[in-house]
Design a protein around this motif. Structure first.
Motif, mmCIF file in Angstrom:
data_model
loop_
_atom_site.group_PDB
_atom_site.id
_atom_site.type_symbol
_atom_site.label_atom_id
_atom_site.label_comp_id
_atom_site.label_asym_id
_atom_site.label_seq_id
_atom_site.Cartn_x
_atom_site.Cartn_y
_atom_site.Cartn_z
ATOM 1 N N ASP A 180 38.138 45.671 26.858
ATOM 2 C CA ASP A 180 36.833 45.655 27.532
ATOM 3 C C ASP A 180 36.501 44.326 28.197
ATOM 4 O O ASP A 180 35.418 44.151 28.716
ATOM 5 C CB ASP A 180 35.732 46.020 26.535
ATOM 6 C CG ASP A 180 35.934 47.419 25.972
ATOM 7 O OD1 ASP A 180 36.406 48.290 26.728
ATOM 8 O OD2 ASP A 180 35.641 47.623 24.788
ATOM 9 N N GLN A 181 37.427 43.384 28.153
ATOM 10 C CA GLN A 181 37.174 42.082 28.767
ATOM 11 C C GLN A 181 37.827 42.000 30.141
ATOM 12 O O GLN A 181 38.790 42.712 30.412
ATOM 13 C CB GLN A 181 37.726 40.963 27.881
ATOM 14 C CG GLN A 181 36.756 40.536 26.821
ATOM 15 C CD GLN A 181 37.311 40.794 25.435
ATOM 16 O OE1 GLN A 181 38.497 40.943 25.249
ATOM 17 N NE2 GLN A 181 36.431 40.847 24.462
ATOM 18 N N PRO A 182 37.322 41.114 30.998
ATOM 19 C CA PRO A 182 37.961 40.934 32.314
ATOM 20 C C PRO A 182 39.358 40.336 32.156
ATOM 21 O O PRO A 182 39.609 39.563 31.233
ATOM 22 C CB PRO A 182 37.030 39.971 33.046
ATOM 23 C CG PRO A 182 36.160 39.366 32.014
ATOM 24 C CD PRO A 182 36.127 40.294 30.840
ATOM 25 N N CYS A 183 40.227 40.699 33.060
ATOM 26 C CA CYS A 183 41.608 40.218 33.032
ATOM 27 C C CYS A 183 41.638 38.726 33.348
ATOM 28 O O CYS A 183 40.971 38.270 34.271
ATOM 29 C CB CYS A 183 42.422 41.009 34.051
ATOM 30 S SG CYS A 183 44.155 40.523 34.086
ATOM 31 N N LYS A 184 42.441 37.976 32.596
ATOM 32 C CA LYS A 184 42.534 36.530 32.816
ATOM 33 C C LYS A 184 43.864 36.126 33.436
ATOM 34 O O LYS A 184 44.186 34.949 33.505
ATOM 35 C CB LYS A 184 42.336 35.797 31.488
ATOM 36 C CG LYS A 184 40.931 35.986 30.932
ATOM 37 C CD LYS A 184 40.609 34.935 29.899
ATOM 38 C CE LYS A 184 39.179 34.997 29.438
ATOM 39 N NZ LYS A 184 38.852 36.153 28.643
ATOM 40 N N SER A 185 44.642 37.088 33.893
ATOM 41 C CA SER A 185 45.928 36.781 34.503
ATOM 42 C C SER A 185 45.733 36.179 35.890
ATOM 43 O O SER A 185 44.887 36.617 36.661
ATOM 44 C CB SER A 185 46.769 38.054 34.625
ATOM 45 O OG SER A 185 47.907 37.806 35.416
ATOM 46 N N THR A 186 46.547 35.169 36.205
ATOM 47 C CA THR A 186 46.475 34.559 37.534
ATOM 48 C C THR A 186 47.059 35.491 38.590
ATOM 49 O O THR A 186 46.849 35.304 39.780
ATOM 50 C CB THR A 186 47.242 33.221 37.567
ATOM 51 O OG1 THR A 186 48.555 33.440 37.075
ATOM 52 C CG2 THR A 186 46.551 32.178 36.699
ATOM 53 N N TYR A 187 47.791 36.510 38.166
ATOM 54 C CA TYR A 187 48.394 37.473 39.098
ATOM 55 C C TYR A 187 47.477 38.645 39.389
ATOM 56 O O TYR A 187 47.769 39.473 40.255
ATOM 57 C CB TYR A 187 49.702 38.031 38.513
ATOM 58 C CG TYR A 187 50.746 36.979 38.239
ATOM 59 C CD1 TYR A 187 51.517 36.450 39.271
ATOM 60 C CD2 TYR A 187 50.970 36.521 36.950
ATOM 61 C CE1 TYR A 187 52.471 35.484 39.026
ATOM 62 C CE2 TYR A 187 51.940 35.555 36.691
ATOM 63 C CZ TYR A 187 52.688 35.047 37.734
ATOM 64 O OH TYR A 187 53.633 34.097 37.485
ATOM 65 N N HIS A 188 46.372 38.769 38.666
ATOM 66 C CA HIS A 188 45.529 39.976 38.734
ATOM 67 C C HIS A 188 45.100 40.334 40.158
ATOM 68 O O HIS A 188 45.248 41.470 40.572
ATOM 69 C CB HIS A 188 44.290 39.800 37.842
ATOM 70 C CG HIS A 188 43.430 41.016 37.781
ATOM 71 N ND1 HIS A 188 43.776 42.119 37.040
ATOM 72 C CD2 HIS A 188 42.264 41.319 38.392
ATOM 73 C CE1 HIS A 188 42.840 43.047 37.201
ATOM 74 N NE2 HIS A 188 41.913 42.589 38.016
ATOM 75 N N LYS A 189 44.620 39.361 40.896
ATOM 76 C CA LYS A 189 44.129 39.634 42.259
ATOM 77 C C LYS A 189 45.254 40.154 43.152
ATOM 78 O O LYS A 189 45.075 41.111 43.888
ATOM 79 C CB LYS A 189 43.508 38.368 42.838
ATOM 80 C CG LYS A 189 42.744 38.625 44.122
ATOM 81 C CD LYS A 189 41.813 37.460 44.412
ATOM 82 C CE LYS A 189 41.096 37.608 45.725
ATOM 83 N NZ LYS A 189 40.398 38.868 45.905
ATOM 84 N N LYS A 190 46.430 39.539 43.061
ATOM 85 C CA LYS A 190 47.572 39.969 43.877
ATOM 86 C C LYS A 190 48.034 41.373 43.488
ATOM 87 O O LYS A 190 48.461 42.147 44.341
ATOM 88 C CB LYS A 190 48.726 38.990 43.718
ATOM 89 C CG LYS A 190 48.478 37.662 44.386
ATOM 90 C CD LYS A 190 49.646 36.726 44.194
ATOM 91 C CE LYS A 190 49.316 35.372 44.750
ATOM 92 N NZ LYS A 190 49.823 34.293 43.957
ATOM 93 N N LEU A 191 47.988 41.689 42.206
ATOM 94 C CA LEU A 191 48.492 42.988 41.726
ATOM 95 C C LEU A 191 47.516 44.136 41.978
ATOM 96 O O LEU A 191 47.937 45.272 42.124
ATOM 97 C CB LEU A 191 48.786 42.917 40.229
ATOM 98 C CG LEU A 191 49.979 42.038 39.829
ATOM 99 C CD1 LEU A 191 50.006 41.862 38.330
ATOM 100 C CD2 LEU A 191 51.271 42.626 40.322
ATOM 101 N N THR A 192 46.218 43.838 42.027
ATOM 102 C CA THR A 192 45.234 44.911 42.144
ATOM 103 C C THR A 192 44.650 45.070 43.545
ATOM 104 O O THR A 192 44.123 46.114 43.859
ATOM 105 C CB THR A 192 44.087 44.713 41.140
ATOM 106 O OG1 THR A 192 43.505 43.441 41.350
ATOM 107 C CG2 THR A 192 44.582 44.828 39.714
ATOM 108 N N ASP A 193 44.728 44.044 44.373
ATOM 109 C CA ASP A 193 44.224 44.176 45.755
ATOM 110 C C ASP A 193 45.158 45.042 46.585
ATOM 111 O O ASP A 193 46.361 44.912 46.512
ATOM 112 C CB ASP A 193 44.091 42.800 46.426
ATOM 113 C CG ASP A 193 42.822 42.095 46.017
ATOM 114 O OD1 ASP A 193 42.047 42.663 45.232
ATOM 115 O OD2 ASP A 193 42.620 40.955 46.479
#
Length: 43
Positions: free
Chosen positions: A29-42
């Motif tokens: 239930d917490q926001p993702c803290k991965s530095t790759y998150h934006k690249k992987l989900t956009d």
């Protein structure tokens, strides 16, 4: 300890070894803290 979403978790499994994966936890239930998150989900 890094808490990441399911998408990032699967990606990190492909680039990290077992020892490094011990630092990564699936965040429910917490926001993702991965530095790759934006690249992987956009799209």
């Amino acid at each position: 300890m890094i808490e990441v979403c399911g998408v990032c978790y699967r990606f990190l499994q492909t680039i990290y070894d077992k020892k490094k994966m011990k630092e990564v936890r699936l965040a429910e239930d917490q926001p993702c803290k991965s530095t790759y998150h934006k690249k992987l989900t956009d799209r």
